[in-house]
Design a protein around this motif. Structure first.
Motif, mmCIF file in Angstrom:
data_model
loop_
_atom_site.group_PDB
_atom_site.id
_atom_site.type_symbol
_atom_site.label_atom_id
_atom_site.label_comp_id
_atom_site.label_asym_id
_atom_site.label_seq_id
_atom_site.Cartn_x
_atom_site.Cartn_y
_atom_site.Cartn_z
ATOM 1 N N PHE A 1 53.935 39.548 36.852
ATOM 2 C CA PHE A 1 52.758 39.364 37.707
ATOM 3 C C PHE A 1 51.886 40.617 37.701
ATOM 4 O O PHE A 1 50.639 40.524 37.678
ATOM 5 N N LEU A 2 52.510 41.790 37.706
ATOM 6 C CA LEU A 2 51.734 43.031 37.659
ATOM 7 C C LEU A 2 50.920 43.121 36.370
ATOM 8 O O LEU A 2 49.739 43.523 36.388
ATOM 9 N N CYS A 3 51.536 42.755 35.248
ATOM 10 C CA CYS A 3 50.824 42.795 33.961
ATOM 11 C C CYS A 3 49.622 41.858 33.969
ATOM 12 O O CYS A 3 48.516 42.227 33.539
ATOM 13 N N VAL A 4 49.836 40.654 34.475
ATOM 14 C CA VAL A 4 48.760 39.661 34.514
ATOM 15 C C VAL A 4 47.683 40.074 35.505
ATOM 16 O O VAL A 4 46.478 39.943 35.240
ATOM 17 N N ALA A 5 48.109 40.587 36.668
ATOM 18 C CA ALA A 5 47.145 40.945 37.704
ATOM 19 C C ALA A 5 46.191 42.038 37.243
ATOM 20 O O ALA A 5 44.999 42.037 37.592
ATOM 21 N N ALA A 6 46.707 42.990 36.460
ATOM 22 C CA ALA A 6 45.837 44.059 35.964
ATOM 23 C C ALA A 6 44.722 43.499 35.089
ATOM 24 O O ALA A 6 43.559 43.925 35.176
ATOM 25 N N VAL A 7 45.069 42.530 34.248
ATOM 26 C CA VAL A 7 44.058 41.908 33.380
ATOM 27 C C VAL A 7 43.072 41.089 34.206
ATOM 28 O O VAL A 7 41.848 41.158 34.002
ATOM 29 N N PHE A 8 43.592 40.314 35.151
ATOM 30 C CA PHE A 8 42.713 39.499 35.993
ATOM 31 C C PHE A 8 41.756 40.373 36.794
ATOM 32 O O PHE A 8 40.592 40.012 37.008
ATOM 33 N N TYR A 9 42.245 41.522 37.253
ATOM 34 C CA TYR A 9 41.389 42.433 38.017
ATOM 35 C C TYR A 9 40.250 42.952 37.153
ATOM 36 O O TYR A 9 39.095 43.018 37.585
ATOM 37 N N GLN A 10 40.576 43.326 35.909
ATOM 38 C CA GLN A 10 39.541 43.835 35.016
ATOM 39 C C GLN A 10 38.524 42.749 34.667
ATOM 40 O O GLN A 10 37.327 43.005 34.589
ATOM 41 N N ILE B 1 43.878 26.500 27.286
ATOM 42 C CA ILE B 1 42.594 26.464 26.571
ATOM 43 C C ILE B 1 41.834 25.188 26.905
ATOM 44 O O ILE B 1 40.613 25.208 27.147
ATOM 45 N N LEU B 2 42.551 24.062 26.947
ATOM 46 C CA LEU B 2 41.891 22.792 27.253
ATOM 47 C C LEU B 2 41.358 22.766 28.685
ATOM 48 O O LEU B 2 40.311 22.173 28.960
ATOM 49 N N LEU B 3 42.081 23.397 29.615
ATOM 50 C CA LEU B 3 41.684 23.358 31.023
ATOM 51 C C LEU B 3 40.609 24.399 31.365
ATOM 52 O O LEU B 3 39.699 24.119 32.159
ATOM 53 N N PHE B 4 40.710 25.590 30.768
ATOM 54 C CA PHE B 4 39.849 26.693 31.205
ATOM 55 C C PHE B 4 39.008 27.292 30.083
ATOM 56 O O PHE B 4 38.257 28.247 30.322
ATOM 57 N N GLY B 5 39.133 26.782 28.874
ATOM 58 C CA GLY B 5 38.304 27.263 27.792
ATOM 59 C C GLY B 5 38.949 28.407 27.027
ATOM 60 O O GLY B 5 40.020 28.919 27.388
ATOM 61 N N PHE B 6 38.272 28.805 25.943
ATOM 62 C CA PHE B 6 38.790 29.840 25.045
ATOM 63 C C PHE B 6 37.945 31.100 25.190
ATOM 64 O O PHE B 6 36.722 31.068 25.032
ATOM 65 N N HIS B 7 38.615 32.226 25.505
ATOM 66 C CA HIS B 7 37.946 33.515 25.627
ATOM 67 C C HIS B 7 38.803 34.554 24.912
ATOM 68 O O HIS B 7 40.013 34.587 25.105
ATOM 69 N N LEU B 8 38.154 35.404 24.116
ATOM 70 C CA LEU B 8 38.901 36.361 23.311
ATOM 71 C C LEU B 8 38.463 37.784 23.657
ATOM 72 O O LEU B 8 37.329 38.197 23.354
ATOM 73 N N GLN B 9 39.352 38.524 24.327
ATOM 74 C CA GLN B 9 39.165 39.945 24.608
ATOM 75 C C GLN B 9 40.515 40.632 24.434
ATOM 76 O O GLN B 9 41.205 40.945 25.402
ATOM 77 N N PRO B 10 40.926 40.893 23.200
ATOM 78 C CA PRO B 10 42.301 41.363 22.949
ATOM 79 C C PRO B 10 42.553 42.830 23.276
ATOM 80 O O PRO B 10 43.708 43.259 23.300
ATOM 81 N N GLN B 11 41.514 43.619 23.548
ATOM 82 C CA GLN B 11 41.715 45.049 23.747
ATOM 83 C C GLN B 11 42.488 45.307 25.054
ATOM 84 O O GLN B 11 42.190 44.722 26.093
ATOM 85 N N SER B 12 43.457 46.205 24.968
ATOM 86 C CA SER B 12 44.219 46.623 26.145
ATOM 87 C C SER B 12 43.755 48.012 26.573
ATOM 88 O O SER B 12 43.704 48.941 25.767
ATOM 89 N N THR B 13 43.416 48.155 27.837
ATOM 90 C CA THR B 13 42.939 49.428 28.365
ATOM 91 C C THR B 13 44.109 50.239 28.908
ATOM 92 O O THR B 13 45.253 49.777 28.968
ATOM 93 N N MET B 14 43.806 51.458 29.369
ATOM 94 C CA MET B 14 44.834 52.303 29.969
ATOM 95 C C MET B 14 45.389 51.669 31.243
ATOM 96 O O MET B 14 46.568 51.853 31.563
ATOM 97 N N LEU B 15 44.554 50.931 31.956
ATOM 98 C CA LEU B 15 45.041 50.238 33.151
ATOM 99 C C LEU B 15 46.101 49.206 32.773
ATOM 100 O O LEU B 15 47.142 49.088 33.439
ATOM 101 N N ASN B 16 45.833 48.463 31.708
ATOM 102 C CA ASN B 16 46.818 47.473 31.244
ATOM 103 C C ASN B 16 48.116 48.154 30.831
ATOM 104 O O ASN B 16 49.213 47.691 31.179
ATOM 105 N N PHE C 1 50.157 49.336 33.891
ATOM 106 C CA PHE C 1 50.827 48.262 34.611
ATOM 107 C C PHE C 1 51.916 47.598 33.773
ATOM 108 O O PHE C 1 52.789 46.926 34.329
ATOM 109 N N CYS C 2 51.892 47.789 32.473
ATOM 110 C CA CYS C 2 52.923 47.213 31.603
ATOM 111 C C CYS C 2 54.133 48.128 31.462
ATOM 112 O O CYS C 2 55.237 47.650 31.149
ATOM 113 N N ILE C 3 53.941 49.429 31.680
ATOM 114 C CA ILE C 3 55.045 50.380 31.495
ATOM 115 C C ILE C 3 56.252 50.048 32.374
ATOM 116 O O ILE C 3 57.391 50.094 31.893
ATOM 117 N N PRO C 4 56.073 49.741 33.688
ATOM 118 C CA PRO C 4 57.267 49.399 34.488
ATOM 119 C C PRO C 4 58.055 48.232 33.914
ATOM 120 O O PRO C 4 59.290 48.234 33.947
#
Length: 270
Positions: free
Chosen positions: A38-47, A143-158, A161-164
């Motif tokens: 959840f922490l990993c996902v939340a960081a992306v959703f926040y950004q 993809i069918l429900l919410f569409g296709f979006h491509l932003q593969p770059q991971s930032t320092m925030l990501n 939050f992934c390190i733990p």
């Protein structure tokens, strides 16, 4: 027929017990793993400033779902099968997070790998490949429900939050594997002790043809009762067989006594 029925019943009880143990063993790792995910996902959703429905799904799966999965599997008639179904649901939801995070590569990779690790630890390669199918179906559904979006770059925030998750979850899995190894070793030792006790009276025993004494490994001759008591958990009670009773007590009608005893048992056990 009765013996086969009891064997099948015992097998069902054993499988049910194994299923309950599996449910309890997975409960805590699922809480930790889903929380870290959840922490990993939340960081992306926040950004990405993701919509509220994404956050609701993340909270439902990462925080609430582990407890629901535990209750459902624990109350199921086949706890082991129910738990494997729960793990496939985990795989489906893990696949959904990848498109919802716009394919952000680091958290997506971590979530897929950690869920796959859990699948392999419980169901081997069979559950692993079923989990991969679940990931694919979950991704297609997102993809069918919410569409296709491509932003593969991971930032320092990501990354932060992934390190733990990269540290805590593998250590947790290693600790569980270590505990299981210790438990297996204890069971192996108990089984070996049981086999040693059984094997103590196996093989050929040198016995006197006249007095029936048994020679032990040190060359001493022992009464058969003493030898068996020393080499097993069996005990002895003493009586006299009919042939010896006739020799020792010729003045008694042994056959009449035996017939009376048999008749008495029949009367007491109609």
């Amino acid at each position: 027929m009765g013996g086969k029925y009891h064997d099948m019943k015992a097998l069902r009880v054993e499988k049910a017990t194994e299923g309950q143990l599996l449910v309890r063993r997975i409960y805590f790792p699922r809480i930790v793993g889903m929380g870290l995910g959840f922490l990993c996902v939340a960081a992306v959703f926040y950004q990405q400033r993701s919509p509220l429905v994404f956050w609701i799904l993340a909270v439902a799966h990462g925080i609430i779902w582990p407890h629901i999965a535990y209750i459902v599997a624990k109350k199921s008639r086949s706890a082991g099968h129910a738990e494997r179904c729960n793990m496939l649901i985990d795989s489906f939801m893990g696949g959904m997070w990848v498109p919802l995070m716009s394919f952000n590569w680091l958290p997506s990779l971590i979530i897929i790998v950690l869920i796959s690790m859990s699948n392999i630890s419980v169901g081997g390669t069979s559950l692993f490949f079923k989990g991969l199918v679940g990931h694919l179906l979950g991704g297609i559904a997102a993809i069918l429900l919410f569409g296709f979006h491509l932003q593969p770059q991971s930032t320092m925030l990501n990354i932060a939050f992934c390190i733990p998750t990269l540290i805590i979850y593998p250590i947790l899995i290693a600790m569980i594997a270590y505990r299981l190894a210790l438990q297996l070793n204890r069971q192996k030792n108990r089984l070996q002790e049981t086999l040693d006790q059984v094997n103590q009276l196996s093989g050929l025993l040198p016995i006197c043809a006249s007095c029936k004494k048994i020679r032990d490994d040190k060359g001493y001759w022992n009464q058969i009762e003493a030898y068996i008591q020393d080499h097993s958990e069996a005990g002895f009670s003493h009586g006299i067989c009919p042939e010896c009773a006739r020799k020792l007590y010729p003045e008694f009608d042994i056959d009449a006594v035996l017939d009376a005893g048999i008749e008495s048992k029949k009367n007491n056990n109609p």
